[in-house]
Enzyme design. Structure first.
Site, PDB file in Angstrom:
ATOM      1  N   ASP A 205      11.001  15.693  40.665  1.00 48.98           N
ATOM      2  CA  ASP A 205       9.671  15.129  40.877  1.00 48.98           C
ATOM      3  C   ASP A 205       9.754  13.623  40.672  1.00 48.98           C
ATOM      4  OD1 ASP A 205       6.624  15.952  41.041  1.00 48.98           O
ATOM      5  OD2 ASP A 205       6.799  14.317  39.582  1.00 48.98           O
ATOM      6  N   ILE A 206       9.095  12.849  41.544  1.00 51.70           N
ATOM      7  CA  ILE A 206       9.092  11.383  41.452  1.00 51.70           C
ATOM      8  C   ILE A 206       8.141  10.970  40.331  1.00 51.70           C
ATOM      9  CG2 ILE A 206       8.619   9.233  42.688  1.00 51.70           C
ATOM     10  CD1 ILE A 206       9.183  10.709  45.294  1.00 51.70           C
TER      11      ILE A 206
ATOM     12  N   GLU B 220       5.265  15.114  46.019  1.00 52.15           N
ATOM     13  CA  GLU B 220       6.483  14.409  45.656  1.00 52.15           C
ATOM     14  C   GLU B 220       7.485  15.322  44.980  1.00 52.15           C
ATOM     15  OE1 GLU B 220       3.547  13.837  42.245  1.00 52.15           O
ATOM     16  OE2 GLU B 220       3.506  14.086  44.416  1.00 52.15           O
TER      17      GLU B 220
END
Length: 537
Positions: free
Chosen positions: A400-401, A443
């Site tokens: 995950d960003i 994301e």
């Protein structure tokens, strides 16, 4: 669909039906037309023949009656010269009957009605007075006469012909006459019987009162016949032909003609059924001779129909399997020997190519994230199911960003999409060929690494995290990611369990400061206890 092709009206059966129907209709039409033409020709020929028979018989009968009247006139001249000579009367009476057999009996009568001479003598009428219709009519008529049929004094049904006698001063002195028996043998009967045939043809003669003067059935002689168009026509003086029904309801072909000497009519006729009997036999012979040709034609049609329909049938059967990978090869092997089927096969090959290309594209779109061109959740689930079915261990990296919302807020969603695409490319470049990289939403990304231990998965995740943190994306700069690591080393875990453990490890990485990797405890049994490896307990 294939079953409906086999049980329904397919092209083969349709061609057979149409070809057989057309051939059969043509055959029956020609057979029927030929029958009708020959039937009408036979009927016309029969009618004309019977008209000719009637005319010929009328001519013969007229000649006979004229000859009979001439005989009476000749004897009359002899008697007028010496009418009181009894020996002469007796001799001429006998000679008149025997010389030509024209009459069944002859008679000489004086003006008072006394019978002076009669032949044959067995009639026993000598010296008696005439008492029958014809003999009495001759006394008053006093001209050459042919009477109507009547019953004589001897009880015979006959016609009486007479010739009046006059002396030198022109005074009527009597007459000479002869009879023609209608129900017994006579020269008239012999003359008429010449035209009687065993094929059902017969003739009859009628007088002006519709009375039968001659008929093959002697019991009908003397009978009056009414409501007969042929008799009405011939007694009106007309000659011709007609299709009529006789008194027994049998359809007859009749020819007729009137006499000129007497008010009689001659009718000769033949049953229609007897006329057409040879034609029926002829048409049967024609049928037997044409049947082999017809059978050969039907077999030829069947073979040609099969040859024509076979390629189209195969194309139709193949059309139900256009989605199979082998369809193109099957179509290429089909033998389309004529233009139309070959063009259809080529069109189907093009269609199959386009269809399979479209199916591949749809399959790819259904299993691919449209923004990053990575696997989507559906494709990821399929790959995970295959790995578990093969009992192949694998590691799961949930990525995950960090603070991705700030990117969208500061630079806009277009730049956010660019960041997602750049990260996707980086993940693909950093992973192995057999690894699966998927975007599961927003994301969030998932990386599946088959046959990777927990230690190796952690090392790869750390390397991947470091590469992302060092990768510059214009205009955002460098970004960071958090990674949760899980895997499937234990058979009791399901896919959902493994994915949930990876999410929990990712959540701990986020909670403990982001930009780090966290390994699920159930997946780290092969790792040495090293403090620098964050573990989700």
């Amino acid at each position: 669909m294939l079953n409906s092709l086999r049980t329904g009206l397919n092209l083969h059966r349709l061609i057979l039906l149409l070809a057989f129907s057309a051939t059969l209709i043509t055959f029956l039409n020609s057979y029927y037309s030929s029958y009708q033409v020959q039937k009408q020709q036979l009927i016309n020929e029969t009618l004309n023949n019977h008209k000719a028979y009637a005319a010929k018989l009328v001519s013969a009968t007229d000649n006979f009656l004229l000859a009979a009247q001439q005989q009476l006139a000749y004897v009359g001249k002899i008697l007028e010269a010496d009418f009181n000579n009894q020996e002469l009367i007796n001799a001429e009476t006998e000679r008149l009957r025997l010389q030509t057999n024209s009459f069944n009996s002859t008679i000489i009568v004086n003006k008072k009605g006394n019978i002076l001479g009669v032949s044959p003598a067995s009639l026993n009428l000598q010296n008696l007075k005439v008492d029958s219709f014809g003999t009495k009519a001759a006394l008053s008529y006093r001209r050459p006469m042919i009477s109507e049929p009547y019953i004589s004094m001897a009880g015979n049904l006959l016609i009486f012909m007479s010739q009046p006698l006059f002396d030198k001063t022109g005074e009527f002195i009597g007459y000479v006459g002869g009879t023609l028996y209608l129900k017994r043998a006579s020269i008239l009967n012999e003359l008429l019987q010449v035209h009687y045939y065993q094929d059902g043809s017969y003739l009859y003669v009628v007088d002006e009162n519709n009375r039968l003067l001659y008929h093959p059935n002697k019991h009908r002689i003397g009978e009056q016949v009414f409501d007969n168009k042929v008799i009405e026509s011939v007694l009106s003086g007309h000659a011709g032909t007609q299709n009529v029904k006789n008194s027994q309801g049998i359809e007859m072909l009749a020819g007729y003609a009137p006499l000129s000497v007497a008010p009689w009519g001659v009718v000769t006729q033949r049953p229609l059924q007897s006329t057409l009997a040879p034609l029926d036999n002829l048409m049967w012979q024609v049928f037997l001779r044409t049947a082999p040709i017809g059978l050969f034609t039907f077999i030829l049609i069947w073979v040609l129909a099969r040859l024509i329909s076979q390629p189209l049938k195969q194309l139709a059967e193949t059309a139900s399997t256009l989605d199979r990978p082998t369809t193109s090869q099957e179509l290429k092997q089909l033998r389309s020997w004529y233009y139309e089927s070959n063009e259809l096969r080529n069109a189907m090959l093009k269609g199959v190519g386009l269809l399979q290309s479209k199916i591949g594209l749809l399959r790819q779109e259904a299993q691919t994230d449209p923004l990053t061109c990575l696997h989507n959740r559906r494709s990821l689930d399929i790959r995970l199911s295959q790995l578990m079915a093969q009992r192949c261990p694998f590691a799961v990296l949930a990525i995950d960003i960090d603070h991705f919302k700030r990117v969208n807020d500061d630079f806009g969603h277009d730049i956010g999409d660019l960041v997602l695409q750049s990260l996707a490319k980086l993940l693909v470049d950093a992973t192995r060929e057999g690894d699966v990289v998927a975007r599961t939403g927003g994301e969030e990304f998932i990386v599946i690494m088959p046959k990777v231990t927990a230690k190796r998965a952690y090392q790869l995740a750390e390397r991947l995290r470091m590469q992302v943190s060092e990768y510059y994306i214009e205009p955002v700069g460098c970004i960071n990611v958090s990674i949760g690591i899980s895997g499937w080393p234990l058979e009791q875990l399901s896919i959902e369990d493994v994915m949930k453990l990876a999410d929990q490890a990712l959540y701990k990485a986020k909670k403990t400061g982001r930009n780090r990797c966290v390994l699920d405890a159930t997946f780290c049994q092969d790792l040495p206890l090293v403090s620098e490896v964050p573990v989700l307990e």
